[in-house]
Write a protein that holds these residues in place. Sequence first.
Motif, PDB file in Angstrom:
ATOM      1  N   GLU A   1      -0.297   4.884  -1.347  1.00 22.89           N
ATOM      2  CA  GLU A   1      -1.336   5.705  -0.722  1.00 22.89           C
ATOM      3  C   GLU A   1      -0.804   7.011  -0.150  1.00 22.89           C
ATOM      4  OE1 GLU A   1      -4.327   2.037   0.567  1.00 22.89           O
ATOM      5  OE2 GLU A   1      -3.078   3.016   2.087  1.00 22.89           O
ATOM      6  N   ALA A   2       0.465   7.062   0.213  1.00 24.52           N
ATOM      7  CA  ALA A   2       1.009   8.249   0.873  1.00 24.52           C
ATOM      8  C   ALA A   2       1.156   9.427  -0.080  1.00 24.52           C
ATOM      9  CB  ALA A   2       2.355   7.918   1.511  1.00 24.52           C
ATOM     10  N   GLU A   3       1.766   9.211  -1.226  1.00 24.09           N
ATOM     11  CA  GLU A   3       2.076  10.325  -2.127  1.00 24.09           C
ATOM     12  C   GLU A   3       1.720  10.041  -3.580  1.00 24.09           C
ATOM     13  OE1 GLU A   3       5.858  13.338  -3.083  1.00 24.09           O
ATOM     14  OE2 GLU A   3       6.201  11.443  -2.020  1.00 24.09           O
TER      15      GLU A   3
ATOM     16  N   ARG B   1       0.810  -1.218   0.000  1.00 28.89           N
ATOM     17  CA  ARG B   1       0.000   0.000   0.000  1.00 28.89           C
ATOM     18  C   ARG B   1       0.844   1.268   0.000  1.00 28.89           C
ATOM     19  NH1 ARG B   1      -4.772  -1.093   4.318  1.00 28.89           N
ATOM     20  NH2 ARG B   1      -5.257   1.040   3.687  1.00 28.89           N
ATOM     21  N   GLY B   2       2.067   1.139  -0.472  1.00 25.64           N
ATOM     22  CA  GLY B   2       2.969   2.288  -0.465  1.00 25.64           C
ATOM     23  C   GLY B   2       2.504   3.462  -1.302  1.00 25.64           C
TER      24      GLY B   2
END
Length: 332
Positions: free
Chosen positions: A187-189, A184-185
């Motif tokens: 989702e941050a940026e 889910r990396g």
Amino acid sequence: MDSRTLGTAAGPRVSALGLGCMGMSALYGPADRGESIATIHAALDAGIDLLDTGDFYGMGHNELLIAEALRGRDRDGVHISVKFGALRDADGGFAGYDGRPAAVKNSLAYTLVRLGADHVDTYRIARVDPDVPIEETIGAMAEEVKAGRVRHIGLSEVGAETIRRAHAVHPISDLQIEYSLISRGIEAEILPTCRELGIGITAYGVLSRGLISGHWQRDAALAPGDFRGMSPRFGGDNLAHNLALVDALRSVADAKGTTVAQIAIAWVLAQGDDIVPLVGARRRERLTEALGALDTTLTADDLAAIERAVPVGSAAGERYAAAQMAHLDSER
């Protein structure tokens, strides 16, 4: 079959699920050609019109397989997404990436011959070439759009800064990137950047290469050439930890009356109408199961239960081995 638009209103309208064809030619061990073609036919008959491939999957084998499967079919009714740029050697190893303008045009020419087509619907470099500014690569692809040989330009595994730089040269329809309950990396940026710019997501690895499909066994024997044997998430203590997450997810799926694979795919579908999951089914039975995700509606309570079963960041191990992670602009 429901459909979704990849990107802004000018982007392509495709089926809500796409079929990732890589495993029919490479990286998961031997595949059955007849069953692969039958699976592509079953996908088309079910309304899936997005087929994803790469010119380096089986060193051209996958494109030839798709061309064979599409004989006698309505080519204009199928959206073919092709990745290029990966360099291979005679032993099947990977030797970096080539994003030079000349390489763009050369790779596309070979792809069109293998596909027996006059255009590619979406074209994207598989990984950023660190020696070539992304603006030069996209600029060459934009020339192919003007020539009518490419309909849409996509990206693959790039970070927010690269997305902005590429989009400034030519509108980007979609970013292809790994996205699942345990990856889910973005989702941050990355996902917020795509949404700001009106870029869709084609999500691969939605079942984490079978790890969260509900079918993977702790003692599974890997066929020769199956790259999961080198994947950190499939080894030793990492595997035991990750399969415990699958067991927790299975409890949610059982309560919902679905399979683990269906609830994992449905979760990706539920993350936004601008996201199209790619399912890597190599057999018709797995395709049928994946299609069941389209009939799985997740409520707020369901999503909360899934989140408790598989919290953000709970997976053990990186999604690729270290050497491959180094090529991911999306991880920098």
